[in-house]
Design a protein around this motif. Structure first.
Motif, PDB file in Angstrom:
ATOM      1  N   ALA A   1      52.597  61.228  -4.878  1.00 60.68           N
ATOM      2  CA  ALA A   1      51.665  61.440  -5.973  1.00 60.68           C
ATOM      3  C   ALA A   1      50.991  62.803  -5.936  1.00 60.68           C
ATOM      4  O   ALA A   1      50.194  63.113  -6.793  1.00 60.68           O
ATOM      5  N   VAL A   2      51.292  63.646  -4.955  1.00 63.85           N
ATOM      6  CA  VAL A   2      50.673  64.960  -4.849  1.00 63.85           C
ATOM      7  C   VAL A   2      51.486  65.972  -5.643  1.00 63.85           C
ATOM      8  O   VAL A   2      52.697  66.056  -5.508  1.00 63.85           O
ATOM      9  N   VAL A   3      50.780  66.731  -6.482  1.00 65.79           N
ATOM     10  CA  VAL A   3      51.411  67.741  -7.323  1.00 65.79           C
ATOM     11  C   VAL A   3      50.929  69.110  -6.855  1.00 65.79           C
ATOM     12  O   VAL A   3      49.758  69.282  -6.540  1.00 65.79           O
ATOM     13  N   THR A   4      51.831  70.087  -6.819  1.00 66.50           N
ATOM     14  CA  THR A   4      51.475  71.455  -6.464  1.00 66.50           C
ATOM     15  C   THR A   4      51.678  72.340  -7.677  1.00 66.50           C
ATOM     16  O   THR A   4      52.752  72.346  -8.277  1.00 66.50           O
ATOM     17  N   THR A   5      50.635  73.081  -8.051  1.00 66.28           N
ATOM     18  CA  THR A   5      50.720  73.995  -9.191  1.00 66.28           C
ATOM     19  C   THR A   5      51.351  75.313  -8.740  1.00 66.28           C
ATOM     20  O   THR A   5      51.450  75.570  -7.541  1.00 66.28           O
ATOM     21  N   PRO A   6      51.747  76.166  -9.672  1.00 61.15           N
ATOM     22  CA  PRO A   6      52.324  77.460  -9.293  1.00 61.15           C
ATOM     23  C   PRO A   6      51.396  78.310  -8.421  1.00 61.15           C
ATOM     24  O   PRO A   6      51.856  79.106  -7.618  1.00 61.15           O
ATOM     25  N   SER A   7      50.079  78.139  -8.557  1.00 61.56           N
ATOM     26  CA  SER A   7      49.138  78.929  -7.755  1.00 61.56           C
ATOM     27  C   SER A   7      49.039  78.410  -6.315  1.00 61.56           C
ATOM     28  O   SER A   7      48.481  79.070  -5.462  1.00 61.56           O
ATOM     29  N   GLY A   8      49.551  77.189  -6.083  1.00 65.30           N
ATOM     30  CA  GLY A   8      49.452  76.584  -4.755  1.00 65.30           C
ATOM     31  C   GLY A   8      48.392  75.500  -4.674  1.00 65.30           C
ATOM     32  O   GLY A   8      48.259  74.829  -3.651  1.00 65.30           O
ATOM     33  N   LEU A   9      47.624  75.312  -5.729  1.00 63.72           N
ATOM     34  CA  LEU A   9      46.633  74.233  -5.751  1.00 63.72           C
ATOM     35  C   LEU A   9      47.375  72.906  -5.699  1.00 63.72           C
ATOM     36  O   LEU A   9      48.342  72.700  -6.433  1.00 63.72           O
TER      37      LEU A   9
END
Length: 192
Positions: free
Chosen positions: A50-58
């Motif tokens: 369920a963990v999502v990583t955005t392009p910025s690394g958040l």
């Protein structure tokens, strides 16, 4: 027609082969360790489905979903949130005692918090993992007594519940009306 003569290779000593295989094994172990290095929480939590990583690394995880179709704030809004900020060791460095206004505009708060707020629909609760680049970087934070609260280069973990949001211009108008009536300002915006 020319003839190519093969030159036989000299046999390699057994001791050299052992050192070669040990070197290869050490290189593999080192590569694995290097790949696992970094923020232990980010690596560990990234394995969760369920963990999502955005392009910025958040990185974020939805703890409580919002109603379907709930609106999300934009950079011109001010949010009203309940939050708790922790270090990777689990120690809390900040926690809202009541719903707290936070502007969404970049530069008004750390970039990871601003980005995270824009991902959240009204009524949701998210957990964010912010690398030092998205938080305070090499800057350390101290309380008014001088006690270290956030060490330099810390990854921060925030649990954030988005209660509501309004455009910043509306909030400013409300504050001006309240001050004109002689009352205290409405929803003072906390500094970065």
């Amino acid at each position: 027609m020319t003839t190519v003569t093969a030159v036989p290779l000299q046999p390699v000593k057994r001791g050299y082969l052992i050192w070669l295989w040990l070197g290869i094994a050490l290189a593999c172990v080192s590569a694995y360790a290097l790949a696992r290095q970094g923020d232990p929480a980010l690596v560990r939590e990234a394995r969760g489905k369920a963990v999502v990583t955005t392009p910025s690394g958040l990185q974020y995880k939805v703890l409580k979903a919002a109603p379907v179709g709930a609106a999300k704030p934009t950079v011109t809004d001010v949010t009203l949130v309940q939050y708790e900020g922790r270090l990777l060791d689990g120690s809390t460095f900040d926690k809202s005692q009541q719903p707290t206004p936070f502007p969404v505009a970049p530069g008004a708060t750390v970039s990871g918090f601003s980005e995270g707020l824009r991902l959240m629909p009204k009524g949701s609760k998210y957990r964010f993992w912010m690398s030092p680049a998205l938080a305070y970087g090499a800057e350390e934070k101290r309380d008014p007594t001088g006690k270290l609260v956030i060490p330099a280069n810390s990854t921060l973990v925030f649990d954030v519940e988005l209660i509501d949001f309004i455009p910043e211009t509306v909030l400013r108008q409300m504050q001006q009306q309240q001050q004109g009536a002689g009352g205290p300002p409405v929803g003072a915006i906390p500094p970065r």
